[in-house]
Design a protein around this motif. Structure first.
Motif, PDB file in Angstrom:
ATOM      1  N   GLU A 170      41.243  63.654  36.515  1.00 20.84           N
ATOM      2  CA  GLU A 170      42.160  64.710  37.237  1.00 20.84           C
ATOM      3  C   GLU A 170      41.705  65.798  37.513  1.00 20.84           C
ATOM      4  O   GLU A 170      40.714  65.861  36.803  1.00 20.84           O
ATOM      5  N   GLY A 215      46.326  67.731  35.699  1.00 19.47           N
ATOM      6  CA  GLY A 215      46.874  67.465  34.613  1.00 19.47           C
ATOM      7  C   GLY A 215      48.316  68.097  34.444  1.00 19.47           C
ATOM      8  O   GLY A 215      48.534  67.896  33.586  1.00 19.47           O
ATOM      9  N   HIS A 261      47.157  59.114  28.054  1.00 25.86           N
ATOM     10  CA  HIS A 261      46.377  59.942  29.477  1.00 25.86           C
ATOM     11  C   HIS A 261      45.187  58.924  28.967  1.00 25.86           C
ATOM     12  O   HIS A 261      44.521  60.059  28.353  1.00 25.86           O
ATOM     13  N   CYS A 310      41.632  64.379  31.652  1.00 24.47           N
ATOM     14  CA  CYS A 310      42.852  65.296  31.288  1.00 24.47           C
ATOM     15  C   CYS A 310      42.462  66.727  31.409  1.00 24.47           C
ATOM     16  O   CYS A 310      42.725  66.766  30.029  1.00 24.47           O
TER      17      CYS A 310
END
Length: 387
Positions: A277, A280, A295, A298
């Motif tokens: 990412e 995020g 997650h 991120c």
């Protein structure tokens, strides 16, 4: 100050939604030009009172769009052009340079190996760097992206970090909203619901979440979003034998689908198993809803100082078998029973009002003038004029 925002498209997506939210908090006169696809976000912007134009670009190499965009910049009397997403950054910087107008670009989606979900090629990188020099500054949405830009060779003095922002109050958990969303989606009130929000594209790895939920008898999965992987993900759910306990909600807030706060309210655990990412945003929204979050990479969490990582955030660490690791984490969450967590203090770092002030500071730096005083108006009709 009069600013023209140029973006590749205005379908429902993270960068597009972030632009709409940001414009509500900028003390500047702002118009928007979309190169392609004036979709649902364009209608939302217009309802906010923002003037939106469609350039009608036919493809990546539609060079005829360039003089049209340059004329629009020149005749619009703009003090600044602000570009968003790769194609708009390339064309917008050139057009602004031709019109003699300063430009700023926000880099929303630069990964290690991809940009906007597409593989990074040598040609893509070269064109990006060549046009980056035509602008006055580049905004990174996270420290991680700022580091990638420096590694590419963008001078550090030209990079300004302005994190994406949210209106945290909009995501505050509400039990009534939870019950209504579950009833709308046909999810039992007592079900353990795993959820994800985002574009259904390969890089988000929603297939990993599907496989993890399949290994948890009785668990449900709610995916809020749409995209090219919708069909393959539905087929995978069928092959795994869990189609009856998977809900594909579609684009949030579109065609009767629940909006993002309602979708989050319906969940018990939020999962973002993305391969990578640039920020995020969905993770921050989930934390604002009091959800435990699991997650992968991120920056919104990974870039936080030591000691500020939210207690409710769990990082996936096993790239070799993420579905098995995720299954173990979700099993522990289910054993703990449904609960909401206090909104972590780290969310305050991503308040949209703070991001708006930081962006105005970048504008002032580029134009060599003091930043305008912030506005406290909350209604589009009194906030600023767009026409």
């Amino acid at each position: 100050m009069k600013v023209l925002h140029v973006i590749t498209g205005l379908g429902v997506g993270g960068a597009e939604q972030q632009l709409r939210l940001m414009l509500r908090h900028l003390p500047a006169r702002c118009d928007v030009v979309t190169l392609t696809n004036p979709g649902a976000v364009a209608e939302g912007l217009r309802s906010d009172g923002v003037r939106v134009r469609h350039l009608g670009m036919r493809g990546n190499r539609d060079l005829a769009a360039l003089p049209r965009l340059a004329r629009l910049v020149r005749h619009g009397g703009y003090d600044l052009v602000h570009t968003h997403l790769y194609r708009a950054c390339v064309y917008g910087r050139i057009a602004a340079s031709l019109a003699g107008t300063a430009s700023v670009a926000t880099e929303h989606s630069l990964g290690r190996d991809e940009i906007e979900g597409r593989p990074l090629t040598r040609g893509t990188r070269a064109l990006y760097l060549r046009t980056e020099r035509m602008g006055s500054a580049t905004v990174a949405v996270s420290d991680t992206v700022a580091g990638r830009l420096r590694d590419w060779g963008v001078p550090a003095a030209r990079i300004h970090t302005v994190p994406n922002g949210i209106d945290a109050a909009a995501f505050r958990f509400d039990g009534g909203r939870r019950r209504a969303a579950r009833a709308l989606l046909g999810v039992p009130e007592d079900a353990f619901v795993v959820g994800g929000v985002g574009r259904l594209v390969p890089g988000k790895r929603f297939d990993v979440t599907l496989r993890a939920v399949a290994a948890l008898p009785g668990a449900w999965l709610l995916l809020a979003g749409d995209g090219p992987q919708a069909g393959p993900l539905r087929a995978l759910a069928g092959r795994l034998g869990i189609a009856g306990r998977v809900r594909f909600a579609g684009e949030c807030g579109v065609d009767g689908a629940p909006d993002v706060p309602a979708a989050l309210a319906a969940m018990d655990v939020f999962v973002s198993a993305s391969r990578e990412e640039s920020f995020g945003l969905a993770v921050v929204e989930a934390l604002s809803a009091g959800l435990p979050v699991v997650h992968g990479p991120c920056p919104a969490v990974d870039d936080l100082p030591a000691g500020q990582v939210p207690e409710g955030a769990t990082r996936l660490r096993c790239p070799a078998d993420p579905a098995a690791e995720l299954t173990d984490v979700l099993r522990r969450h289910r054993a703990g029973g449904p609960h909401r967590l206090p909104v972590p203090r780290a969310v305050d770092r991503y308040d949209i009002r703070l991001s708006g002030r930081r962006l105005m500071d970048v504008y002032a730096h580029v134009l060599g003038s003091p930043a305008p005083a912030p506005t406290h108006s909350t209604t589009p009709s009194t906030r600023r004029s767009h026409r």
